[in-house]
Write a protein that holds these residues in place. Structure first.
Motif, PDB file in Angstrom:
ATOM      1  N   SER A 142       0.821  -1.215   0.000  1.00 57.93           N
ATOM      2  CA  SER A 142       0.000   0.000   0.000  1.00 57.93           C
ATOM      3  C   SER A 142       0.854   1.263   0.000  1.00 57.93           C
ATOM      4  CB  SER A 142      -0.885   0.058   1.245  1.00 57.93           C
ATOM      5  OG  SER A 142      -1.750  -1.030   1.298  1.00 57.93           O
ATOM      6  N   PHE A 143       2.112   1.105   0.389  1.00 58.63           N
ATOM      7  CA  PHE A 143       2.981   2.268   0.546  1.00 58.63           C
ATOM      8  C   PHE A 143       4.101   2.247  -0.484  1.00 58.63           C
ATOM      9  CE2 PHE A 143       1.260   1.367   4.790  1.00 58.63           C
ATOM     10  CZ  PHE A 143       0.797   2.613   5.177  1.00 58.63           C
ATOM     11  N   LYS A 183       5.967   4.414  -1.387  1.00 55.07           N
ATOM     12  CA  LYS A 183       7.130   5.192  -0.984  1.00 55.07           C
ATOM     13  C   LYS A 183       8.150   4.353  -0.242  1.00 55.07           C
ATOM     14  CE  LYS A 183       4.698   9.561  -0.678  1.00 55.07           C
ATOM     15  NZ  LYS A 183       3.918  10.365   0.265  1.00 55.07           N
ATOM     16  N   GLN A 194       5.388   8.503   8.035  1.00 58.01           N
ATOM     17  CA  GLN A 194       4.077   7.858   8.060  1.00 58.01           C
ATOM     18  C   GLN A 194       3.661   7.534   9.499  1.00 58.01           C
ATOM     19  OE1 GLN A 194       2.086   7.710   5.550  1.00 58.01           O
ATOM     20  NE2 GLN A 194       0.461   6.713   6.706  1.00 58.01           N
ATOM     21  N   ARG A 238       2.430  10.541  11.179  1.00 57.78           N
ATOM     22  CA  ARG A 238       1.093  10.948  10.726  1.00 57.78           C
ATOM     23  C   ARG A 238       0.000  10.129  11.414  1.00 57.78           C
ATOM     24  NH1 ARG A 238       0.577  12.124   4.396  1.00 57.78           N
ATOM     25  NH2 ARG A 238       1.161   9.961   4.179  1.00 57.78           N
ATOM     26  N   LEU A 247     -10.908  10.974   6.740  1.00 58.59           N
ATOM     27  CA  LEU A 247      -9.759  10.078   6.659  1.00 58.59           C
ATOM     28  C   LEU A 247     -10.164   8.740   6.019  1.00 58.59           C
ATOM     29  CD1 LEU A 247      -6.854  10.609   7.466  1.00 58.59           C
ATOM     30  CD2 LEU A 247      -7.350   9.664   9.727  1.00 58.59           C
ATOM     31  N   LYS A 303     -10.239   9.091   2.230  1.00 58.54           N
ATOM     32  CA  LYS A 303      -8.892   9.026   1.645  1.00 58.54           C
ATOM     33  C   LYS A 303      -8.372   7.589   1.600  1.00 58.54           C
ATOM     34  CE  LYS A 303      -7.079  13.588   2.497  1.00 58.54           C
ATOM     35  NZ  LYS A 303      -5.970  14.387   2.997  1.00 58.54           N
ATOM     36  N   HIS A 304      -8.561   6.861   2.690  1.00 60.65           N
ATOM     37  CA  HIS A 304      -8.048   5.485   2.719  1.00 60.65           C
ATOM     38  C   HIS A 304      -8.777   4.584   1.727  1.00 60.65           C
ATOM     39  CE1 HIS A 304      -5.956   6.749   6.382  1.00 60.65           C
ATOM     40  NE2 HIS A 304      -5.194   5.704   6.227  1.00 60.65           N
ATOM     41  N   PHE A 334      -6.031   5.945  -1.225  1.00 59.06           N
ATOM     42  CA  PHE A 334      -4.931   5.021  -0.907  1.00 59.06           C
ATOM     43  C   PHE A 334      -5.296   3.563  -1.159  1.00 59.06           C
ATOM     44  CE2 PHE A 334      -4.614   8.275   2.772  1.00 59.06           C
ATOM     45  CZ  PHE A 334      -4.071   9.244   1.932  1.00 59.06           C
ATOM     46  N   VAL A 370      -6.687   1.128   0.660  1.00 56.16           N
ATOM     47  CA  VAL A 370      -6.181   0.253   1.696  1.00 56.16           C
ATOM     48  C   VAL A 370      -7.248  -0.797   2.024  1.00 56.16           C
ATOM     49  CG1 VAL A 370      -5.630   0.259   4.161  1.00 56.16           C
ATOM     50  CG2 VAL A 370      -4.709   2.048   2.677  1.00 56.16           C
ATOM     51  N   MET A 414      -7.346  -4.058   7.671  1.00 54.93           N
ATOM     52  CA  MET A 414      -6.038  -3.792   8.272  1.00 54.93           C
ATOM     53  C   MET A 414      -6.072  -2.747   9.388  1.00 54.93           C
ATOM     54  SD  MET A 414      -3.648  -5.623   7.239  1.00 54.93           S
ATOM     55  CE  MET A 414      -4.136  -7.133   6.504  1.00 54.93           C
ATOM     56  N   PHE A 415      -7.113  -1.908   9.437  1.00 56.08           N
ATOM     57  CA  PHE A 415      -7.175  -0.882  10.490  1.00 56.08           C
ATOM     58  C   PHE A 415      -7.143  -1.535  11.871  1.00 56.08           C
ATOM     59  CE2 PHE A 415      -9.740   1.431   7.077  1.00 56.08           C
ATOM     60  CZ  PHE A 415      -8.637   2.129   6.629  1.00 56.08           C
ATOM     61  N   LEU A 456      -3.569  -2.960  12.757  1.00 57.40           N
ATOM     62  CA  LEU A 456      -2.650  -1.912  13.214  1.00 57.40           C
ATOM     63  C   LEU A 456      -3.060  -1.424  14.611  1.00 57.40           C
ATOM     64  CD1 LEU A 456      -0.287   0.080  12.505  1.00 57.40           C
ATOM     65  CD2 LEU A 456      -2.037   1.648  11.713  1.00 57.40           C
ATOM     66  N   LEU A 464     -13.147   4.575  10.306  1.00 52.39           N
ATOM     67  CA  LEU A 464     -12.252   4.501   9.138  1.00 52.39           C
ATOM     68  C   LEU A 464     -12.848   3.589   8.059  1.00 52.39           C
ATOM     69  CD1 LEU A 464      -8.598   4.407  10.594  1.00 52.39           C
ATOM     70  CD2 LEU A 464      -9.646   6.228   9.239  1.00 52.39           C
TER      71      LEU A 464
HETATM   72  C1  HEM Z   1      -2.204   7.962   4.971  1.00 49.24           C
HETATM   73  C2  HEM Z   1      -3.906   7.725   9.494  1.00 49.24           C
HETATM   74  C3  HEM Z   1      -4.227   2.908   9.177  1.00 49.24           C
HETATM   75  C4  HEM Z   1      -2.394   3.133   4.717  1.00 49.24           C
HETATM   76  C5  HEM Z   1      -2.651   8.298   6.224  1.00 49.24           C
HETATM   77  C6  HEM Z   1      -2.710   9.659   6.723  1.00 49.24           C
HETATM   78  C7  HEM Z   1      -3.178   9.594   7.985  1.00 49.24           C
HETATM   79  C8  HEM Z   1      -3.409   8.195   8.298  1.00 49.24           C
HETATM   80  C9  HEM Z   1      -3.431  10.763   8.929  1.00 49.24           C
HETATM   81  C10 HEM Z   1      -2.367  10.933   5.934  1.00 49.24           C
HETATM   82  C11 HEM Z   1      -3.597  11.373   5.192  1.00 49.24           C
HETATM   83  C12 HEM Z   1      -3.379  12.574   4.291  1.00 49.24           C
HETATM   84  O1  HEM Z   1      -2.532  12.506   3.394  1.00 49.24           O
HETATM   85  O2  HEM Z   1      -4.086  13.559   4.474  1.00 49.24           O
HETATM   86  C13 HEM Z   1      -4.171   6.400   9.786  1.00 49.24           C
HETATM   87  C14 HEM Z   1      -4.730   5.915  11.037  1.00 49.24           C
HETATM   88  C15 HEM Z   1      -4.818   4.555  10.942  1.00 49.24           C
HETATM   89  C16 HEM Z   1      -4.313   4.199   9.626  1.00 49.24           C
HETATM   90  C17 HEM Z   1      -5.128   6.784  12.211  1.00 49.24           C
HETATM   91  C18 HEM Z   1      -5.309   3.537  11.931  1.00 49.24           C
HETATM   92  C19 HEM Z   1      -5.366   3.675  13.208  1.00 49.24           C
HETATM   93  C20 HEM Z   1      -3.705   2.541   7.958  1.00 49.24           C
HETATM   94  C21 HEM Z   1      -3.484   1.177   7.523  1.00 49.24           C
HETATM   95  C22 HEM Z   1      -2.946   1.254   6.266  1.00 49.24           C
HETATM   96  C23 HEM Z   1      -2.850   2.653   5.916  1.00 49.24           C
HETATM   97  C24 HEM Z   1      -3.781  -0.057   8.355  1.00 49.24           C
HETATM   98  C25 HEM Z   1      -2.495   0.180   5.298  1.00 49.24           C
HETATM   99  C26 HEM Z   1      -2.486  -1.086   5.436  1.00 49.24           C
HETATM  100  C27 HEM Z   1      -2.200   4.445   4.397  1.00 49.24           C
HETATM  101  C28 HEM Z   1      -1.636   4.910   3.130  1.00 49.24           C
HETATM  102  C29 HEM Z   1      -1.567   6.298   3.195  1.00 49.24           C
HETATM  103  C30 HEM Z   1      -2.105   6.668   4.513  1.00 49.24           C
HETATM  104  C31 HEM Z   1      -1.202   4.015   1.973  1.00 49.24           C
HETATM  105  C32 HEM Z   1      -1.014   7.245   2.123  1.00 49.24           C
HETATM  106  C33 HEM Z   1       0.492   7.251   2.238  1.00 49.24           C
HETATM  107  C34 HEM Z   1       1.166   8.196   1.273  1.00 49.24           C
HETATM  108  O3  HEM Z   1       1.109   9.410   1.482  1.00 49.24           O
HETATM  109  O4  HEM Z   1       1.735   7.705   0.309  1.00 49.24           O
HETATM  110  N1  HEM Z   1      -3.072   7.437   7.208  1.00 49.24           N
HETATM  111  N2  HEM Z   1      -3.946   5.327   8.958  1.00 49.24           N
HETATM  112  N3  HEM Z   1      -3.324   3.404   6.955  1.00 49.24           N
HETATM  113  N4  HEM Z   1      -2.465   5.524   5.202  1.00 49.24           N
HETATM  114 FE1  HEM Z   1      -3.266   5.423   7.046  1.00 49.24          FE
END
Ligand code: HEM
Length: 146
Positions: free
Chosen positions: A51-52, A54, A71, A74, A99, A102-103, A107, A109, A113-114, A117, A142
């Motif tokens: 998923s990432f 980067k 990350q 964030r 949020l 966006k996910h 993204f 996702v 998976m939430f 994590l 989420l």
């Molecule tokens: C981006 C929070 C779980 C994948 C983000 C961002 C936040 C965030 C704040 C930035 C959003 C923006 O650009 O405005 C969280 C929180 C989670 C969570 C609070 C759970 C408690 C996950 C999980 C995955 C994931 C489990 C993947 C398996 C991603 C990806 C991005 C992202 C791929 C974009 C990354 C990039 O900029 O390339 N997340 N996330 N997130 N998240 Fe999560």
């Protein structure tokens, strides 16, 4: 246990108080805490790295990767924002719904998976009960736009 299915749990006043009192200690060390959580998550679920873009190329030394660190910060800052909205349910829901959008759409996702994590996150915290509820709220919201 953490749930990601409705009905949305509600935090009692006592649970909110417990979170507000303990969160500053967790957040104080936020870079290390969130990095440990994210690394453990990526090691347990290597497929999540896809998923990432980067950081998906580098499967080793993840903890030294600045993109991984960014990350991680964030994620914990998002949790910090949720804690800041404990007394404003409308704002909390709005924040997490955005949020979620966006996910799901940006993204793409896997929403299962939430919970994974979050479980790792909660396992690092003492006095877990209120945090299990808090992360259940986070995970459920989420998922809301999937
Ligand atoms: C981006 C929070 C779980 C994948 C983000 C961002 C936040 C965030 C704040 C930035 C959003 C923006 O650009 O405005 C969280 C929180 C989670 C969570 C609070 C759970 C408690 C996950 C999980 C995955 C994931 C489990 C993947 C398996 C991603 C990806 C991005 C992202 C791929 C974009 C990354 C990039 O900029 O390339 N997340 N996330 N997130 N998240 Fe999560």
């Amino acid at each position: 246990p953490i749930t990601d299915q409705r009905p949305l749990p509600t935090l009692s006043e006592g649970e909110k108080k417990a979170i507000k009192e303990s969160w500053p200690q967790i957040y104080q060390n936020f870079e290390q805490t969130s990095l440990d959580v994210l690394i453990e998550f990526l090691q347990k679920f290597p497929e999540a790295q896809d998923s990432f873009p980067k950081f998906s190329a580098k499967k080793c030394h993840l903890e030294q990767d600045n993109e991984v660190k960014w990350q991680a910060s964030r994620i914990i800052n998002a949790v910090n924002a949720v804690v800041g909205h404990l007394d404003n349910e409308v704002a909390m829901k709005q924040y997490l719904k955005e949020l979620s959008v966006k996910h799901s759409s940006e993204f793409q996702v896997d929403p299962k998976m939430f919970k994974e994590l979050s479980a790792i996150f909660v396992s690092t915290i003492r006095g877990k009960a209120a945090y299990e509820k808090l992360f259940s709220i986070i995970c459920t919201l989420l998922r809301s736009s999937y």
